[in-house]
Scaffold this motif. Structure first.
Motif, mmCIF file in Angstrom:
data_model
loop_
_atom_site.group_PDB
_atom_site.id
_atom_site.type_symbol
_atom_site.label_atom_id
_atom_site.label_comp_id
_atom_site.label_asym_id
_atom_site.label_seq_id
_atom_site.Cartn_x
_atom_site.Cartn_y
_atom_site.Cartn_z
ATOM 1 N N PHE A 1 1.614 -3.320 20.003
ATOM 2 C CA PHE A 1 2.168 -4.268 19.054
ATOM 3 C C PHE A 1 2.587 -3.525 17.788
ATOM 4 N N VAL A 2 3.645 -4.016 17.161
ATOM 5 C CA VAL A 2 4.118 -3.479 15.886
ATOM 6 C C VAL A 2 4.014 -4.568 14.834
ATOM 7 N N VAL A 3 3.525 -4.187 13.652
ATOM 8 C CA VAL A 3 3.513 -5.100 12.511
ATOM 9 C C VAL A 3 4.371 -4.483 11.414
ATOM 10 N N ILE A 4 5.391 -5.221 10.957
ATOM 11 C CA ILE A 4 6.264 -4.780 9.871
ATOM 12 C C ILE A 4 5.711 -5.342 8.573
ATOM 13 N N LEU A 5 5.486 -4.475 7.593
ATOM 14 C CA LEU A 5 4.815 -4.856 6.347
ATOM 15 C C LEU A 5 5.722 -4.591 5.147
ATOM 16 N N PRO A 6 6.521 -5.578 4.728
ATOM 17 C CA PRO A 6 7.348 -5.392 3.528
ATOM 18 C C PRO A 6 6.487 -5.372 2.266
ATOM 19 N N ASN A 7 6.960 -4.624 1.254
ATOM 20 C CA ASN A 7 6.328 -4.599 -0.071
ATOM 21 C C ASN A 7 4.869 -4.152 -0.030
ATOM 22 N N VAL A 8 4.569 -3.222 0.861
ATOM 23 C CA VAL A 8 3.212 -2.677 0.955
ATOM 24 C C VAL A 8 3.300 -1.158 0.941
ATOM 25 N N LYS A 9 2.418 -0.514 0.171
ATOM 26 C CA LYS A 9 2.429 0.943 0.121
ATOM 27 C C LYS A 9 1.036 1.470 -0.194
#
Length: 339
Positions: free
Chosen positions: A255-263
């Motif tokens: 599974f892939v999780v795309i995480l915008p605005n996270v660093k």
């Protein structure tokens, strides 16, 4: 005026024909509303989980909309204060705001950023549901004529058609077993998020998770149990992450999780949350007992000038590192060296 309106109609109709992405539809609608109505600014805010979430604002060419000329994007902060955007999203009816300074009339974030004094908010319907809200904004007191609202609603309907067609295309890209985005849709969404991060200068990360020894689950308990496990994993991931994060089935038991605005450390924390919640899943054995599962994880932060393939490859390398280290763990991909 009539000729310019026809040009707007043609432009929005072409978006539906060429399968435009959601940000492109938002931007085009906002720009046409500013051009046709002569308003300072036009916001198109799409909903996530039924709440206004992602906005694109178009301003007049002179920059009188309170932002640099052209279009800009933002993410609305979540709070518990009701406002006109939420009311329109729920009720599906337009409302005018003579005085935006009234507490709770509009999100304080938008008033501060764009100098809103008065506004009109309209629903944007797609496929029979409200998918976005349109905010016509002014930096000075003004009335909103019925004809203006009628024109704005007609253009919003055209944009809604484009969104409905896009939704239909994405529905065909959903993995039927887990309800997650499938591999192809995930890559398309990741391309959109990379483009957004590039425009806004915001961070972006991806996590790849792989169920440890999944083949043994199928061999021991049968493919029905394996399929049920994959569905359970998908549901747990969707419940754990934010509404605008994207969970996709990469293939098989990955599974892939795309995480915008996270660093930075927040990336590792987000991935560790997934490992924790998935470790709570247990397989029921025929003898009445239960067996837990473990998951290996690789994370990578996007860096310019990477595309989706390069970012996923770094995350996949980190995942392989986690497997090599004994599974049931998290490995972060190193930042690539500058060329």
């Amino acid at each position: 005026m009539q000729r310019r309106l026809l040009q707007s109609v043609e432009r929005l109709a072409r978006l539906a024909q060429r399968d435009a992405g959601l940000p492109a539809i938002q931007r085009a609608l906002g720009e046409e509303l500013v051009a046709i109505l002569g308003v300072d600014q036009a916001h198109v805010v799409v909903l996530s989980g039924g709440q206004p979430a992602y906005g694109v604002v178009a301003t007049d060419r002179a920059g009188n909309g309170g932002a640099p000329p052209g279009a800009d994007e933002y993410v609305l902060r979540r709070d518990d204060v009701p406002d006109a955007l939420r009311w329109v999203a729920d009720a599906g009816q337009a409302v005018t705001i003579p005085d935006a300074s009234v507490d709770g009339a509009l999100p304080a974030q938008l008033i501060k950023a764009y100098g809103l004094v008065s506004a009109a908010v309209l629903p944007l319907n797609a496929g029979g549901t409200v998918r976005a809200v349109v905010l016509l904004g002014a930096r000075r007191p003004r009335a909103w004529a019925e004809g203006e609202l009628h024109t704005a609603s007609a253009l919003a309907d055209l944009a809604g058609t484009a969104i409905a067609l896009r939704d239909a295309r994405l529905a065909a890209a959903i993995d039927p077993l887990t309800g997650c985005l499938n591999h192809g849709a995930m890559r398309e969404r990741l391309s959109e998020e990379i483009a957004r991060a590039r425009r806004q200068g915001t961070p972006l990360a991806v996590t790849i998770l792989d169920l440890d020894d999944f083949k043994r689950v199928n061999d021991t308990y049968g493919h029905g149990t394996g399929d049920a496990l994959l569905r359970h994993v998908a549901e747990a991931l969707r419940a754990e992450y934010r509404s605008f994060d994207q969970v996709a089935r990469y293939g098989g038991d990955e599974f892939v999780v795309i995480l915008p605005n996270v660093k930075g450390p927040r990336v590792d924390i987000a991935a560790a949350r997934a490992l924790r919640v998935l470790r709570e899943i247990h397989i029921a054995r025929p003898d009445g007992g239960h067996e837990g599962i473990t998951v290996s994880c690789g994370v990578a932060e996007w860096v310019e000038p990477e595309g989706p393939a390069e970012l996923l490859e770094r995350a996949d390398q980190a995942l392989r590192g986690s497997k090599a280290a004994g599974k049931d763990g998290l490995v972060r991909a190193p930042t690539p060296s500058a060329p």
